[in-house]
Design an enzyme around this catalytic site. Structure first.
Site, mmCIF file in Angstrom:
data_model
loop_
_atom_site.group_PDB
_atom_site.id
_atom_site.type_symbol
_atom_site.label_atom_id
_atom_site.label_comp_id
_atom_site.label_asym_id
_atom_site.label_seq_id
_atom_site.Cartn_x
_atom_site.Cartn_y
_atom_site.Cartn_z
ATOM 1 N N VAL A 89 0.870 -1.178 0.000
ATOM 2 C CA VAL A 89 0.000 0.000 0.000
ATOM 3 C C VAL A 89 0.906 1.225 0.000
ATOM 4 C CG1 VAL A 89 -2.098 -0.982 0.987
ATOM 5 C CG2 VAL A 89 -0.242 -0.328 2.511
ATOM 6 N N SER A 91 2.288 4.978 -2.562
ATOM 7 C CA SER A 91 1.948 6.104 -3.432
ATOM 8 C C SER A 91 2.592 5.905 -4.796
ATOM 9 C CB SER A 91 2.420 7.423 -2.818
ATOM 10 O OG SER A 91 3.823 7.406 -2.622
ATOM 11 N N GLU A 180 6.106 3.929 -9.527
ATOM 12 C CA GLU A 180 6.526 3.752 -8.139
ATOM 13 C C GLU A 180 7.840 2.987 -8.151
ATOM 14 O OE1 GLU A 180 5.411 0.066 -6.544
ATOM 15 O OE2 GLU A 180 6.209 0.141 -8.579
ATOM 16 N N SER A 204 -0.145 10.398 -5.658
ATOM 17 C CA SER A 204 0.222 11.514 -4.777
ATOM 18 C C SER A 204 0.748 12.721 -5.541
ATOM 19 C CB SER A 204 1.281 11.056 -3.770
ATOM 20 O OG SER A 204 2.444 10.599 -4.451
ATOM 21 N N ASP A 205 1.168 12.498 -6.793
ATOM 22 C CA ASP A 205 1.662 13.610 -7.605
ATOM 23 C C ASP A 205 1.497 13.269 -9.079
ATOM 24 O OD1 ASP A 205 4.707 12.739 -8.613
ATOM 25 O OD2 ASP A 205 4.073 11.778 -6.761
#
Length: 239
Positions: A89, A91, A180, A204-205
């Site tokens: 889990v 980002s 990621e 997240s971005d």
């Protein structure tokens, strides 16, 4: 028995472990979502906890940043502590314009520029994919929670600060949902040692627009992701 990186005993970990990169986030998950929590690892500050969610024993532990780090912890959890399922889990950064900040991405597969899976697969390409039932359960859990999760491929990068900006164009062309640093490695470890794995990420971005979520936004969407992961475990128990 304890390993060089995990000071726990057989039985300390549940058969399912949620794994964020940040050990402090593992602590937050344990304290926020689990009951009857106890610490089961603290070697090198990589905190691990075991508790219950709606009566179901579940563990959560950090895995650090990058494929080498997460590969160590996932391998030891599987081979030394009897873990059967791992759910990363974390980002990710978006490269497609139709993928938005705070979207939840369920990684059914993971491309990579790392050679780690070629090393284990005799220098051939290995299709690093999640377990199908875990993907299906996560999708069903998201629907039940009212979360419109995206399902598709991730890209696990070896470099956080990549000098090759053109690669993002290639990722977009091939439909990569997020970038990621761990999923492909975790899927490879699970395949090698007979376990099951899944990666769920929150955007997240955005690499194209340079948008970033605020701390408050990250926390809210992060909680949605954790709920999906936890509820998917309960759905898996019904199979």
């Amino acid at each position: 028995m304890a390993t060089p990186h995990i000071n726990a005993e057989m039985g300390d970990f549940a058969d399912v472990v949620l794994m964020p990169g940040d050990p402090l986030r593992a602590k937050h998950i344990a304290e926020t979502f689990l009951e009857d929590v106890r610490e089961v690892n603290n070697v090198r500050g990589m905190l691990g906890f075991t508790g219950t969610y709606k009566g179901r024993k579940i563990s959560v532990m950090g895995h650090g940043m990058g494929i080498p780090s997460c590969s160590i912890y996932t391998k030891e959890l599987i081979t030394d502590f009897g873990v059967k399922k791992i759910i990363r889990v974390g980002s990710c950064g978006a490269v497609r314009m139709d993928v938005k900040l705070r979207d939840v991405v369920i990684g059914m597969g993971a491309c990579t520029d790392s050679k780690v899976n070629r090393i284990r697969f005799k220098d051939h390409d290995f299709a690093a994919i999640a377990d199908f039932d875990m993907v299906r359960n996560a999708v069903d859990a998201a629907k039940a929670l009212g979360v419109d999760a995206r399902v598709g491929n991730l890209f696990s990068a070896d470099l956080f600060y990549s000098p090759d900006g053109d690669m993002f164009d290639v990722m977009e062309k091939y439909g990569i949902l997020g970038v990621e640093m761990e999923a492909a490695g975790i899927y490879g470890v699970a395949a090698e040692f007979g376990a099951k794995a899944l990666t769920i990420c929150t955007v997240s971005d955005h690499i194209r627009t340079h948008e970033q979520t605020t701390a408050a936004e990250r926390q809210t969407t992060f909680n949605d992701m954790i709920k999906i992961a936890l509820e998917s475990v309960l759905l898996g128990d019904k199979e």
